[in-house]
Write an enzyme that holds these catalytic residues in place. Structure first.
Site, PDB file in Angstrom:
ATOM      1  CG  ASP A  22      -1.959   1.017   1.282  1.00  0.00           C
ATOM      2  OD1 ASP A  22      -2.833   0.953   0.401  1.00  0.00           O
ATOM      3  OD2 ASP A  22      -1.950   1.891   2.165  1.00  0.00           O
TER       4      ASP A  22
ATOM      5  CD  GLU B 280      14.912 -13.880   5.532  1.00  0.00           C
ATOM      6  OE1 GLU B 280      13.951 -14.307   6.218  1.00  0.00           O
ATOM      7  OE2 GLU B 280      15.520 -12.841   5.812  1.00  0.00           O
TER       8      GLU B 280
END
Ligand code: NOJ
Length: 551
Positions: free
Chosen positions: A216, A263
Site C-alpha cells: 500500500d 529467504e
C-alpha cells in the site's frame, strides 16, 4: 507452510503472466450476517472464484483495525479483526486457496498505522523527543504559538495532513503527519525500529504461507528531508508530485524486503501500489532487486481512445521491459469508479470523477459504459504480462451512485464536507443470488452499504451459464488467455487499420478493438471471441474481438 507442489516450479515465474483477482473482504461474502463480509464468507465462496480461471487472489486488509479507512488503518499487523474472523480463519483461507490451486497475496500497509496501534498510543503518552514519538512523524507547529501545521501538505482525503495532539499536561502540543486520515499516522521510515518491525510483519505472513504482498502507498514511505512545503498544484494530492511522494529512499526499503522474501524461495511476489507517473518512474519499483510488479495506473486512467490506448500499451511494455519486469494491466479496484461506469462518462469530461453521488454533474451512461468495459477487458486480457481484476467486475457491476449521504463511509466524503463522494460506490457488497436476502451476500439482509435493486439481475446466479453474460465472457476470455498463453507473448501492431482502431497480434491471435463509430472488417481467420455479438465478420463500435489468424 509452503505452497503445494502443483503450484511450484513453473517454467517461468508465475506472477509474470498471472491473472490476480482482488477480494475486498468487507464486500465479498458475509458468513456471520453482521453486514460486513468476512473470511469464512470468502472461504465459502472461493471455489466460484477459482472457477473463473484466475491464478491468484489478492485480499485487501483483514487486520485488526478500527475501520476508519475500511481496514487500511491497521492497529495490529499480525492479527485479524474480529469482524473478519480469527487468525485461524486466515490460515484456513491461505490453505483453502492453495488447495484450489490459487496463490494468495495479502495487503501490507507500511506507510501508516491506525492511531489505535499500540505504538501510536505509546507515542501520545510519551513526551516530545522520546523514542516512542520517533516511530512516527511528530513535529513542532509553525506560528507564534505553534498553532499552524508544520507545512502545507494536504491529506489525500482532503484537509490538512497534520493533526495537533494534546500533551499529557493538557497543553496543545506537537503535530503528527498523516498523508491520509487523521486516524492513520505516518510511520517514520528514518527510524530503523520501523524497518525491523516490518521485516517481522513480512515474515509473520510468509511463515503462514502467503505468496506475496500488495504494498500500500509504496511511493509514500519516505519524505523529502526537512519536509518542505509542497508547491501548489491543481493536481489531485495522489501522484508523484511533491515532497511527500516518490522519494529515492523508498527503493532502499524494497531492496531490504526483497531479501526477506527471498529467504522463502524465489517465487514470493511484491506488487507496488505506487501512483507514480510517468511509467518509466514507476518501473523503478520493479527493478530486479526490488518488487516484482506495480499496478499500471497509467493504463487504468486511459480513456477508450485508440491513440491513447496504443500509446499507453507501448509505453508500459517499454518501461517495464527496460527493467526486465512484466507489465501489469488493471481497470478497476476499490479506490476508483468501476470501469463499467467510468467508460460511460462522456469522453470529453475532463476530470476523472472521485466517486459519484446523487448530485454529481455527470452521470454515466450505463449501457454504453458496460459495452466499452467489456471491450476494454477483452483488450486487457489479451496483453502480455499480469492482469488484475476487482471483485464484481466479472459481473459487469456499475458504480453505485444512489448511496444516501447518511450511509456513506469513505473518510474522503467527510473530510471534503461531501464535495468528493469518494469510493463507497465501488465497494457495495456484491450480488451472488438474485432471489436471496442481500442477493446472497449473507442471510441476515444487513449490508454495510446499501445494495441497489439493479444488482439483482446482475447476480452471479443469473449470469452463470447464461450465453452472452459478462460472467461467461470473463470465463471464456480467461480460459482462452490461458490456453493460448497470451500472458507470455508479445504485442505486434497490425498495419492497415484506422486511427480509431487498436489492432495487434499476440501469440498468433489478432486482437481488434473498435473505439470508433463505424464498423470495421475483421482479418481473415477464426473468430475466437468477441465482447459483443457480431453479425458477420465485421466489428461494431465499442467491441473487441480475438481472431485466430489464418495461416
Ligand atoms: C491505498 C488504498 O488502496 C486505499 O484504499 C487506502 O485508503 C489508502 N491507500 C491509504 O491506506
Amino acid at each position: 507452510m509452503p505452497a503445494p507442489k502443483s503450484l511450484m516450479a513453473p517454467a517461468e515465474k508465475w506472477w509474470r503472466h498471472a491473472v490476480i483477482y482482488q477480494i475486498y473482504p468487507r464486500s465479498f461474502a458475509d458468513g456471520n450476517g453482521d453486514g460486513i463480509g468476512d473470511i469464512p464468507g470468502i472461504i465459502n465462496r472461493l471455489p466460484h472464484i477459482a472457477g473463473l480461471g484466475i491464478d491468484a487472489i489478492w485480499v485487501s486488509p483483514f487486520y485488526t483495525s478500527p475501520q476508519k479507512d475500511a481496514g487500511y488503518d491497521v492497529a495490529d499487523f499480525c492479527d485479524i479483526d474480529p469482524i473478519f474472523g480469527t487468525l485461524a480463519d486466515a490460515e484456513k483461507l491461505i490453505d483453502t486457496a492453495h488447495e484450489l490451486g490459487l496463490r494468495i497475496i495479502v495487503d501490507i500497509v507500511p506507510n501508516h498505522s491506525s492511531s489505535q496501534h499500540e505504538w501510536f498510543q505509546q507515542a501520545l503518552a510519551a513526551p516530545p523527543g522520546s523514542p516512542e514519538r520517533a516511530r512516527y512523524m511528530f513535529r513542532e507547529g509553525r506560528g507564534e504559538n505553534a498553532e499552524l501545521p508544520p507545512n502545507n501538505w494536504e491529506s489525500v482525503f482532503g484537509g490538512s495532513a497534520w493533526t495537533r495532539v494534546t500533551e499529557k499536561d493538557g497543553s496543545a502540543g506537537q503535530w503528527y503527519l498523516h498523508l491520509f486520515d487523521s486516524s492513520q499516522p505516518d510511520f517514520n521510515w528514518e527510524n530503523l525500529e520501523v524497518w525491523e518491525f516490518f521485516r517481522g510483519v513480512l515474515r509473520f505472513w510468509l511463515d503462514r504461507g502467503v505468496d506475496g504482498f500488495r504494498v500500500d502507498v509504496a511511493h509514500g514511505l519516505v519524505k523529502l528531508e526537512g519536509l518542505p512545503d509542497a508547491v501548489a498544484t491543481d493536481q489531485p494530492a495522489v501522484g508523484n508530485v511533491g515532497p511527500q511522494w516518490n522519494q529515492p529512499g523508498v527503493h532502499e526499503i524494497y531492496r531490504d524486503w526483497r531479501k526477506v522474501l527471498d529467504e522463502y524461495g524465489d517465487d514470493r511476489v511484491m506488487c507496488a501500489e505506487a501512483w507514480v507517473f510517468p511509467l518509466s518512474d514507476m518501473a523503478r519499483y520493479v527493478r530486479s532487486d526490488e518488487m516484482d510488479q506495480a499496478f499500471n495506473f497509467a493504463y487504468m486512467a486511459t480513456k477508450w481512445d485508440a491513440n491513447a490506448l496504443r500509446r499507453v500499451i507501448v509505453e508500459s511494455l517499454e518501461a517495464f521491459d527496460s527493467v526486465g519486469a512484466p507489465s501489469t494491466w488493471v481497470l478497476s479496484n476499490h479506490d476508483v469508479v468501476r470501469h463499467a461506469s467510468r467508460y460511460g462518462i462522456d469522453a470529453t469530461t475532463k476530470a476523472q470523477p472521485t466517486g459519484f453521488g446523487p448530485t454529481s454533474a455527470h452521470k454515466p451512461d450505463e449501457v454504453w459504459g458496460l459495452a466499452v468495459a467489456r471491450a476494454a477487458t477483452t483488450v486487457m486480457l489479451a496483453l502480455p504480462g499480469s492482469a488484475y481484476l476487482y471483485q464484481g467486475e466479472e459481473l459487469g457491476l456499475p458504480e453505485v451512485i444512489g448511496i444516501p449521504d447518511n450511509k456513506r463511509q469513505d473518510p474522503t466524503f467527510f473530510r471534503t464536507s461531501g464535495e468528493r463522494y469518494g469510493r463507497d460506490g465501488c465497494r457495495v457488497p456484491i450480488p451472488w443470488v438474485k432471489d436471496a436476502t442481500a442477493f446472497g451476500f449473507n442471510d441476515s439482509g444487513k449490508t454495510w452499504l446499501p445494495q441497489p435493486s439493479s444488482f439483482g439481475p446482475l447476480s452471479r446466479d443469473q449470469q452463470e451459464g447464461t450465453e452472452g453474460s459478462t460472467l461467461e465472457l470473463y470465463k471464456k476470455l480467461l480460459a482462452l488467455r490461458s490456453s493460448l498463453r497470451l500472458g507470455t507473448g508479445a504485442v505486434e501492431w497490425l498495419p492497415g487499420y484506422g486511427d480509431s482502431i487498436v489492432a495487434f497480434t499476440n501469440c498468433g491471435i489478432a486482437v481488434i478493438a473498435n473505439a470508433g463509430d463505424a464498423e470495421v472488417a475483421l482479418p481473415d481467420g477464426e473468430l475466437l471471441i468477441s465482447s459483443a455479438p457480431l453479425s458477420g465478420h465485421s466489428l461494431p463500435p465499442n467491441t473487441t474481438a480475438w481472431v485466430k489468424l489464418a495461416d
